[in-house]
Design a protein around this motif. Structure first.
Motif, PDB file in Angstrom:
ATOM      1  N   PRO A   1      11.710  36.448  19.584  1.00 41.90           N
ATOM      2  CA  PRO A   1      12.029  35.287  18.755  1.00 41.90           C
ATOM      3  C   PRO A   1      12.609  35.609  17.381  1.00 41.90           C
ATOM      4  CG  PRO A   1       9.966  34.907  19.887  1.00 41.90           C
ATOM      5  CD  PRO A   1      10.369  36.322  20.200  1.00 41.90           C
ATOM      6  N   VAL A   2      12.038  36.577  16.665  1.00 45.94           N
ATOM      7  CA  VAL A   2      12.517  36.861  15.321  1.00 45.94           C
ATOM      8  C   VAL A   2      13.949  37.396  15.344  1.00 45.94           C
ATOM      9  CG1 VAL A   2      11.605  39.229  15.285  1.00 45.94           C
ATOM     10  CG2 VAL A   2      11.956  37.993  13.131  1.00 45.94           C
ATOM     11  N   VAL A   3      14.293  38.164  16.379  1.00 49.92           N
ATOM     12  CA  VAL A   3      15.657  38.695  16.487  1.00 49.92           C
ATOM     13  C   VAL A   3      16.637  37.572  16.809  1.00 49.92           C
ATOM     14  CG1 VAL A   3      17.141  40.359  17.661  1.00 49.92           C
ATOM     15  CG2 VAL A   3      14.745  40.926  17.238  1.00 49.92           C
ATOM     16  N   VAL A   4      16.226  36.650  17.680  1.00 54.36           N
ATOM     17  CA  VAL A   4      17.058  35.498  18.019  1.00 54.36           C
ATOM     18  C   VAL A   4      17.324  34.645  16.775  1.00 54.36           C
ATOM     19  CG1 VAL A   4      17.181  33.364  19.354  1.00 54.36           C
ATOM     20  CG2 VAL A   4      16.299  35.447  20.423  1.00 54.36           C
ATOM     21  N   THR A   5      16.295  34.445  15.948  1.00 57.34           N
ATOM     22  CA  THR A   5      16.443  33.656  14.718  1.00 57.34           C
ATOM     23  C   THR A   5      17.380  34.344  13.733  1.00 57.34           C
ATOM     24  OG1 THR A   5      14.221  32.715  14.965  1.00 57.34           O
ATOM     25  CG2 THR A   5      15.209  32.614  12.783  1.00 57.34           C
ATOM     26  N   LEU A   6      17.245  35.650  13.575  1.00 56.15           N
ATOM     27  CA  LEU A   6      18.152  36.404  12.697  1.00 56.15           C
ATOM     28  C   LEU A   6      19.586  36.312  13.208  1.00 56.15           C
ATOM     29  CD1 LEU A   6      16.080  39.637  11.928  1.00 56.15           C
ATOM     30  CD2 LEU A   6      16.688  37.818  10.314  1.00 56.15           C
ATOM     31  N   HIS A   7      19.744  36.354  14.507  1.00 52.18           N
ATOM     32  CA  HIS A   7      21.062  36.226  15.131  1.00 52.18           C
ATOM     33  C   HIS A   7      21.686  34.887  14.745  1.00 52.18           C
ATOM     34  CE1 HIS A   7      23.990  37.702  17.954  1.00 52.18           C
ATOM     35  NE2 HIS A   7      23.890  36.646  18.742  1.00 52.18           N
ATOM     36  N   MET A   8      20.887  33.829  14.776  1.00 51.68           N
ATOM     37  CA  MET A   8      21.364  32.496  14.412  1.00 51.68           C
ATOM     38  C   MET A   8      21.706  32.404  12.922  1.00 51.68           C
ATOM     39  SD  MET A   8      22.140  29.400  14.890  1.00 51.68           S
ATOM     40  CE  MET A   8      21.767  29.362  16.632  1.00 51.68           C
ATOM     41  N   LEU A   9      20.850  32.947  12.061  1.00 54.77           N
ATOM     42  CA  LEU A   9      21.091  32.893  10.617  1.00 54.77           C
ATOM     43  C   LEU A   9      22.376  33.617  10.243  1.00 54.77           C
ATOM     44  CD1 LEU A   9      17.537  33.420   9.064  1.00 54.77           C
ATOM     45  CD2 LEU A   9      18.988  31.386   8.860  1.00 54.77           C
TER      46      LEU A   9
END
Length: 338
Positions: free
Chosen positions: A151-159
Motif C-alpha cells: 500500500p505505501v508504495v502504491v500511494t507514493l506512486h500516485m503522489l
C-alpha cells in the motif's frame, strides 16, 4: 533578419506548447490505465518487470508458457499466480503507456532546450525535472510489482504522478497563458489565490484519503474475492465514511471558490472557463463515487473516479497559476538573450 528570427522563435514556442499539451494528455491516459489495472485486479498480471512472464511481448494463452510457470513466478506471489491473459495484457498496455509517456516527456525536454538561451531557463529545468521524475516513477512502478502492491508504495506512486502532472501543467500553462490573467485588483487576486491554495490542499487530502480507502478495499477483495463486489462497500469501515463525508467539505469549498472567480470582472477569461470546467468535473467525480457506493463498485467507475480527481486538482492548479499570472507565468521574451 529580425523578422526571420521572430518566426523561428514563434515556431519553437508553438512546438513546445503542443508537445507539453500532448504530454499532459498522454499522462492522463496513463493514469486512466493505472486505474483500470487496479479496478480489474491486474496489478500482478505480469509477475516480473520489466519483462512479462520472461518475455517482452506477453503470451496470450497458458500453452505459450513453460509447464512449470507457477513454480517460476509463484514464489513471490505466495504460490497463487494463475495466468489470466486479460489481466496480463491490461498490465502490459499500462506499461507500454508508461514507456510512451516517458518518450513524450523526453520530446518535451528536447523542445525546451532553446529556453536555455533565454531569460526563461527555468522552463528547461522544469522539463528536465519532469523527465527525471518519470524515470523515478518507472522505478517505483517496478517496486509496486516487487513489493506485491504494498500500500505505501502504491500511494507514493500516485503522489509522484500528481507531482509530474503539476509540473507538466505548469509548463503548458506558462507556454499558453503567460500573458493572460484575471483583470482583478490586488485584493481580489489575493483572496482567490488563497482560497485556491486551500481548495488544492483539500483536494489532495481527499485523494490521499481515497488511496487509503483503496488500500482497505484491496484487503476486502483478498477476503471476499472479485465476485462479491456488492459486499465490498459495507466491509470498508470508518475510512470510507470519512472519505465520503469529507467530499461534502471539498464540494462546498470548490463551489465558493468557483463562484468568486465567476463573479470577477473577466467573465469570459480563460480562468472563468477553466473554473467552470472544474465544477463539471467535480460533479462527475462525485457521481462516480455515488455509483461505486450504491451500485456495487462497477469496474468502469473506479478508474473514472480516480481520473476525475486528478484532472480536477490539475485544473485547479491551472486556475491558480493564471490568477497569479504576473507572479508565476511572467513572460520574459523567451528567446531574448541577457
Amino acid at each position: 533578419m529580425t523578422s526571420s528570427k521572430s518566426r523561428i522563435d514563434s515556431k519553437a514556442n508553438r512546438l513546445f506548447r503542443r508537445l507539453a499539451l500532448n504530454t499532459v494528455i498522454t499522462l492522463y491516459f496513463l493514469i486512466i490505465a493505472g486505474g483500470v489495472v487496479r479496478s480489474t485486479g491486474a496489478g500482478m498480471g505480469c509477475p516480473d518487470w520489466p519483462r512479462c512472464f520472461g518475455s517482452w511481448v506477453p503470451p496470450t494463452e497458458a500453452s505459450q508458457l513453460p509447464s512449470n510457470y507457477k513454480e517460476l513466478y509463484g514464489a513471490k506471489l505466495k504460490g497463487e499466480v494463475e495466468f489470466n491473459p486479460v489481466k496480463t495484457w491490461i498490465e502490459y498496455v499500462n506499461r507500454l503507456l508508461g514507456a510512451f509517456t516517458g518518450i513524450m516527456i523526453f520530446l518535451t525536454l528536447l523542445a525546451s532546450t532553446p529556453f536555455l538561451k533565454s531569460r526563461n531557463k527555468h522552463i528547461f529545468f522544469f522539463s528536465l525535472a519532469a523527465f527525471i521524475l518519470v524515470g523515478v516513477q518507472g522505478w517505483l512502478g517496478a517496486k509496486v510489482v516487487s513489493f506485491e502492491l504494498l500500500p505505501v508504495v502504491v500511494t507514493l506512486h500516485m503522489l509522484l504522478a500528481i507531482v509530474i502532472v503539476f509540473m507538466l501543467l505548469y509548463l503548458y500553462t506558462w507556454a499558453e497563458y503567460a500573458e493572460s490573467s484575471l483583470k482583478l485588483n490586488s485584493d481580489s487576486k489575493k483572496t482567490i489565490s488563497r482560497i485556491g491554495l486551500v481548495v488544492m490542499t483539500l483536494s489532495l487530502l481527499q485523494i490521499l484519503l481515497g488511496t487509503q480507502v483503496r488500500e482497505v478495499m484491496d484487503e476486502v477483495i483478498a477476503k471476499l474475492g472479485y465476485g462479491a463486489r456488492s459486499e465490498w462497500i459495507d466491509s470498508l469501515g470508518i475510512k470510507f465514511y470519512i472519505h465520503r463525508s469529507f467530499s461534502i467539505v471539498v464540494f462546498a469549498l470548490n463551489i465558493w471558490w468557483i463562484a468568486k472567480i465567476v463573479k470577477s470582472e473577466a467573465r469570459e477569461s480563460v480562468t472563468v472557463k477553466v473554473a467552470k470546467a472544474c465544477l463539471w468535473i467535480l460533479i462527475a467525480e462525485i457521481a462516480t463515487g455515488i455509483i461505486m457506493a450504491y451500485m456495487g463498485v462497477p469496474p468502469f467507475a473506479q478508474p473514472l473516479h480516480l481520473t476525475f480527481a486528478i484532472l480536477l486538482i490539475g485544473l485547479q492548479f491551472v486556475v491558480w497559476l493564471v490568477v497569479n499570472g504576473t507572479k508565476y507565468l511572467k513572460y520574459k521574451e523567451s528567446f531574448q538573450i541577457g
